[in-house]
Design a protein around this motif. Structure first.
Motif, PDB file in Angstrom:
ATOM      1  N   GLN A  74      43.952  24.470  67.795  1.00 45.43           N
ATOM      2  CA  GLN A  74      43.855  25.337  67.491  1.00 45.43           C
ATOM      3  C   GLN A  74      45.104  26.195  67.457  1.00 45.43           C
ATOM      4  N   THR A 118      48.181  26.587  64.427  1.00 44.72           N
ATOM      5  CA  THR A 118      49.484  27.804  64.358  1.00 44.72           C
ATOM      6  C   THR A 118      50.549  27.065  63.996  1.00 44.72           C
ATOM      7  N   GLU A 121      39.381  22.733  72.571  1.00 45.81           N
ATOM      8  CA  GLU A 121      39.715  22.566  71.121  1.00 45.81           C
ATOM      9  C   GLU A 121      40.570  23.722  70.764  1.00 45.81           C
ATOM     10  N   GLU A 122      40.807  24.590  71.921  1.00 43.23           N
ATOM     11  CA  GLU A 122      41.261  25.752  71.453  1.00 43.23           C
ATOM     12  C   GLU A 122      42.625  25.402  71.739  1.00 43.23           C
ATOM     13  N   ASN A 126      40.444  15.891  63.409  1.00 47.26           N
ATOM     14  CA  ASN A 126      40.997  17.450  63.543  1.00 47.26           C
ATOM     15  C   ASN A 126      42.196  17.357  63.690  1.00 47.26           C
TER      16      ASN A 126
END
Length: 368
Positions: free
Chosen positions: A150, A154, A146-147, A214
């Motif tokens: 993220q 970025t 998940e990170e 996502n």
């Protein structure tokens, strides 16, 4: 298990300041290429040094004998004697000698950040899982899947800032996204049994779907997915079971592949432009175990950290190291040798057998 988000905030600000201050950047190759860069997500199978930059992380291999066959025998943080599957796959796809560098390495050496972002990033972290926090008590801090997404968000934003919205999104959509995750979720399940296998498989497949969507919403379109291998046949499982493969773990791994195959087929029919190649790592590994190719003499025990008289031990300098690494399927108690990674990469990139890679291979996906 996951990297605290507080680590990222000041670094993100640093990236933005750096990128927006750049007036001339070397983007010609990236912008004009017929295909975009490669971004890699996942666990220790494809980690090329992310965990070296994490505090309170026990899943670190930046010490000998890891890297013994890497150039200059450097222990880079790869869970291998040399190159790992990420390195071997991207080298065959073209444009790379080895995997793009870790995201956290780019942050630590920001002078090269602008150019490197446009040529791919590896976000994979040894110990990562689909479910955030899985096995944290064992591996400590790692960057969850998940990170990792993220972090890619970025990178996505900064690529758009560098190239402009239109060119940036074209680059993102033309890029390839290699993903290898799920093994740690299965290992955690087998040792904890919080629910039935059917419910567990349904749950992690649903979570996988959320993560893929996502990435899709961030612009990703070409997904190269590596399935979970027969974890019950890795050396540590054999050691625990007395030498045989552990059927229970293998059954869960096999069922997860079937569920993942169904998910990807569904996503490709419902999400416009969604393309994928799914590697059946289970079948690929079992085929080597059951019918070893020429050169593979040992498909059961690890090259490093194991000795016939001592059982399974950590792979550490001063411990046991087999003299011929290319003879072994397994490097340590869990991970493939460089020779095994090269063999698998050839199948993923160029293979035509749907029992190993479907519906297309990684090379065809890359050019799609």
């Amino acid at each position: 298990m996951a990297t605290p988000l507080t680590i990222q905030k000041p670094m993100l600000f640093k990236i933005c300041l750096l990128l927006f201050s750049v007036t001339t950047i070397a983007t010609k190759d990236a912008a004009s290429a017929t295909v975009g860069p490669i971004f890699i997500f996942g666990d220790s199978i494809v980690d090329v040094g992310t965990n070296n930059y994490l505090k309170n992380c026990t899943a670190q291999v930046n010490h000998p004998y890891y890297g013994v066959d890497y150039p200059h025998s450097i222990a880079t943080g790869r869970f291998s004697n040399g190159l790992n599957p990420a390195d071997c796959v991207v080298a065959l796809l073209g444009g790379y000698k080895e995997s793009p560098p870790p995201f956290l390495a780019l942050l630590a050496h920001s002078s090269n950040l602008t150019g490197d972002l446009l040529h791919g990033v590896n976000f994979a972290s040894g110990g990562a899982a689909l479910v955030k926090g899985v096995r944290k008590q064992v591996v400590g801090n790692v960057v969850s899947y998940e990170e990792q997404i993220q972090q890619f968000a970025t990178v996505n934003g900064n690529i758009t800032a560098l190239l402009g919205k239109s060119k940036g999104q074209l680059l993102i959509q033309g890029s390839m996204y290699i993903i290898c995750v799920g093994s740690n979720d299965i290992v955690n399940y087998v040792f904890s049994h919080p629910t039935t296998p059917e419910v567990f498989i349904a749950n992690i497949t649903a979570i996988y779907a959320i993560h893929l969507k996502n990435l899709y919403n961030l612009g990703a379109r070409k997904f190269g997915i590596m399935g979970v291998p027969p974890l019950g046949c890795c050396p540590i499982s054999r050691a625990i079971s007395g030498g045989a493969c552990t059927k229970e773990i293998n059954d869960v791994a096999s069922a997860f592949y079937t569920s993942l195959k169904s998910l990807l087929k569904n996503l490709s029919s419902t999400l416009e432009g969604f393309k994928y190649s799914l590697a059946n790592s289970y079948n690929m590994t079992m085929s080597v175990i059951e019918n070893p190719p020429t050169g593979f003499k040992d498909v059961k025990t690890p090259c490093c950290g194991n000795h016939p008289l001592a059982g399974i031990n950590d792979c550490m300098e001063g411990g046991y190291l087999c003299p011929k690494r290319d003879n072994h399927l397994f490097w340590d108690a869990f991970h493939p040798s460089e020779a095994a990674s090269k063999l698998a990469a050839r199948v993923l990139v160029f293979g035509e057998d749907p029992n190993f890679v479907t519906p297309i291979n990684f090379s065809t996906l890359r050019k799609a």
